[in-house]
Design a protein around this motif. Structure first.
Motif, short mmCIF file in Angstrom:
data_model
loop_
_atom_site.label_atom_id
_atom_site.label_comp_id
_atom_site.label_asym_id
_atom_site.label_seq_id
_atom_site.Cartn_x
_atom_site.Cartn_y
_atom_site.Cartn_z
N CYS A 137 0.86 -1.17 0.00
CA CYS A 137 0.00 0.00 0.00
C CYS A 137 0.90 1.23 0.00
CB CYS A 137 -0.97 0.02 1.17
SG CYS A 137 -0.26 0.29 2.80
N ALA A 138 0.36 2.29 -0.56
CA ALA A 138 1.11 3.53 -0.68
C ALA A 138 0.18 4.70 -0.42
CB ALA A 138 1.73 3.65 -2.06
N ALA A 139 0.71 5.77 0.08
CA ALA A 139 -0.09 6.95 0.38
C ALA A 139 0.52 8.17 -0.28
CB ALA A 139 -0.19 7.17 1.88
N GLY A 140 -0.33 9.02 -0.76
CA GLY A 140 0.14 10.24 -1.41
C GLY A 140 -1.03 11.11 -1.78
N GLN A 141 -0.76 12.06 -2.66
CA GLN A 141 -1.81 12.97 -3.10
C GLN A 141 -1.74 13.13 -4.61
OE1 GLN A 141 -0.77 16.22 -0.47
NE2 GLN A 141 -2.35 15.65 0.99
N PRO A 142 -1.98 12.02 -5.32
CA PRO A 142 -1.90 12.09 -6.77
C PRO A 142 -3.08 12.82 -7.39
CG PRO A 142 -2.73 9.97 -6.10
CD PRO A 142 -2.37 10.69 -4.85
N ILE A 143 -2.82 13.49 -8.49
CA ILE A 143 -3.92 14.03 -9.26
C ILE A 143 -4.59 12.87 -9.98
CG2 ILE A 143 -2.81 16.27 -9.54
CD1 ILE A 143 -1.99 15.41 -12.37
N LEU A 144 -5.77 13.09 -10.51
CA LEU A 144 -6.54 12.01 -11.12
C LEU A 144 -5.74 11.31 -12.22
CD1 LEU A 144 -9.15 10.44 -11.33
CD2 LEU A 144 -10.03 12.23 -12.85
N GLY A 145 -5.04 12.08 -13.00
CA GLY A 145 -4.31 11.49 -14.11
C GLY A 145 -3.11 10.66 -13.69
N ALA A 146 -2.70 10.77 -12.44
CA ALA A 146 -1.51 10.06 -11.97
C ALA A 146 -1.83 9.00 -10.93
CB ALA A 146 -0.52 11.06 -11.39
N VAL A 147 -3.08 8.72 -10.73
CA VAL A 147 -3.47 7.83 -9.63
C VAL A 147 -2.91 6.42 -9.81
CG1 VAL A 147 -5.65 7.06 -10.66
CG2 VAL A 147 -5.41 7.20 -8.16
N ARG A 148 -2.60 6.04 -11.05
CA ARG A 148 -2.08 4.70 -11.32
C ARG A 148 -0.56 4.65 -11.33
NH1 ARG A 148 -6.20 1.51 -14.09
NH2 ARG A 148 -8.15 2.70 -14.05
N SER A 149 0.06 5.78 -11.11
CA SER A 149 1.52 5.85 -11.19
C SER A 149 2.15 5.74 -9.81
CB SER A 149 1.93 7.18 -11.83
OG SER A 149 3.33 7.35 -11.74
N GLU A 150 3.11 4.84 -9.67
CA GLU A 150 3.74 4.67 -8.35
C GLU A 150 4.53 5.90 -7.94
OE1 GLU A 150 6.64 1.41 -10.18
OE2 GLU A 150 7.26 2.02 -8.18
N THR A 151 4.97 6.68 -8.90
CA THR A 151 5.75 7.87 -8.56
C THR A 151 4.89 8.95 -7.91
OG1 THR A 151 5.43 8.79 -10.78
CG2 THR A 151 7.39 7.43 -10.42
N ALA A 152 3.58 8.80 -7.98
CA ALA A 152 2.69 9.79 -7.39
C ALA A 152 2.48 9.58 -5.90
CB ALA A 152 1.35 9.77 -8.10
N TYR A 153 3.02 8.49 -5.37
CA TYR A 153 2.82 8.16 -3.97
C TYR A 153 4.13 8.33 -3.21
CZ TYR A 153 -1.54 6.27 -5.68
OH TYR A 153 -2.77 6.14 -6.27
N ARG A 154 4.03 9.02 -2.11
CA ARG A 154 5.24 9.37 -1.37
C ARG A 154 5.61 8.33 -0.33
NH1 ARG A 154 6.15 15.09 1.94
NH2 ARG A 154 8.28 14.63 2.62
N TYR A 155 4.62 7.70 0.27
CA TYR A 155 4.89 6.79 1.38
C TYR A 155 4.51 5.37 1.00
CZ TYR A 155 4.85 11.29 3.75
OH TYR A 155 5.09 12.59 4.11
N TRP A 156 5.33 4.43 1.43
CA TRP A 156 5.13 3.02 1.05
C TRP A 156 5.30 2.12 2.26
CZ3 TRP A 156 4.02 1.19 -3.88
CH2 TRP A 156 4.00 2.15 -4.89
N GLY A 157 4.51 1.05 2.27
CA GLY A 157 4.71 0.02 3.26
C GLY A 157 5.74 -0.98 2.81
N GLN A 158 5.99 -1.97 3.64
CA GLN A 158 6.99 -3.00 3.34
C GLN A 158 6.45 -4.14 2.51
OE1 GLN A 158 10.34 -2.73 4.17
NE2 GLN A 158 9.62 -0.64 4.54
#
Length: 126
Positions: free
Chosen positions: A97-118
C-alpha cells in the motif's frame, strides 16, 4: 512522515478470498489517497487499485482485478482495505500500500505516492 504497514497476506486456495489492511502511523491515513500495488519477483511493480478522498465512493482499479478486488476505508480505524475475491495463482505476489496525493491522471503511477509500506505476501495455491 508516514509509516505504512500492510497486513492480511497469506496462503489462499484458488477461488478464495483475502482482505489486506493498510494502516498508518505518524499521520492519519484519511488525509491521503491510498494506492495498492503489487510486484512479482523479476517484474515491475504494477498498479492494482487506488482511492482518493476527492473521488468519494469511486475507486480506480487495474483491468486485471476489476470486479474482483474492492478498496474500502474505515476512517474510524484509519485503515484502508483491499478485499480480494476470486483469487487465482496469477495474483500471487507481494502487495504494497502507498499513500500520497496524486492528481486524477496520476493515480495509477507509483511515482505519485510518497509513502510506502513494506509489503505483504499473498500466495494463491492449492
Amino acid at each position: 512522515q508516514v509509516q505504512l504497514v500492510e497486513s492480511g497476506g497469506g496462503l489462499v486456495q484458488p477461488g478464495g478470498s483475502l482482505r489486506l489492511s493498510c494502516t498508518a502511523s505518524g499521520r492519519t491515513l484519511s488525509q491521503y489517497a491510498v494506492g495498492w500495488f503489487r510486484q512479482a519477483p523479476g517484474k515491475e511493480r504494477e498498479f492494482v487499485g487506488a482511492h482518493r478522498r476527492s473521488d468519494g465512493n469511486r475507486s480506480h482499479y487495474a483491468d486485471s482485478v476489476k470486479g474482483r478486488f474492492t478498496i474500502s476505508r474505515n476512517n474510524a480505524k484509519d485503515t484502508v482495505y483491499l478485499e480480494k475475491n476470486t483469487l487465482n495463482p496469477e495474483d500471487t505476489t507481494l502487495y504494497y500500500c502507498a499513500a500520497g496525493q496524486p492528481i486524477l491522471g496520476a493515480v495509477r503511477s507509483e511515482t505519485a505516492y510518497r509513502y510506502w509500506g513494506q509489503g505483504t505476501q499473498v500466495t494463491v495455491s492449492s
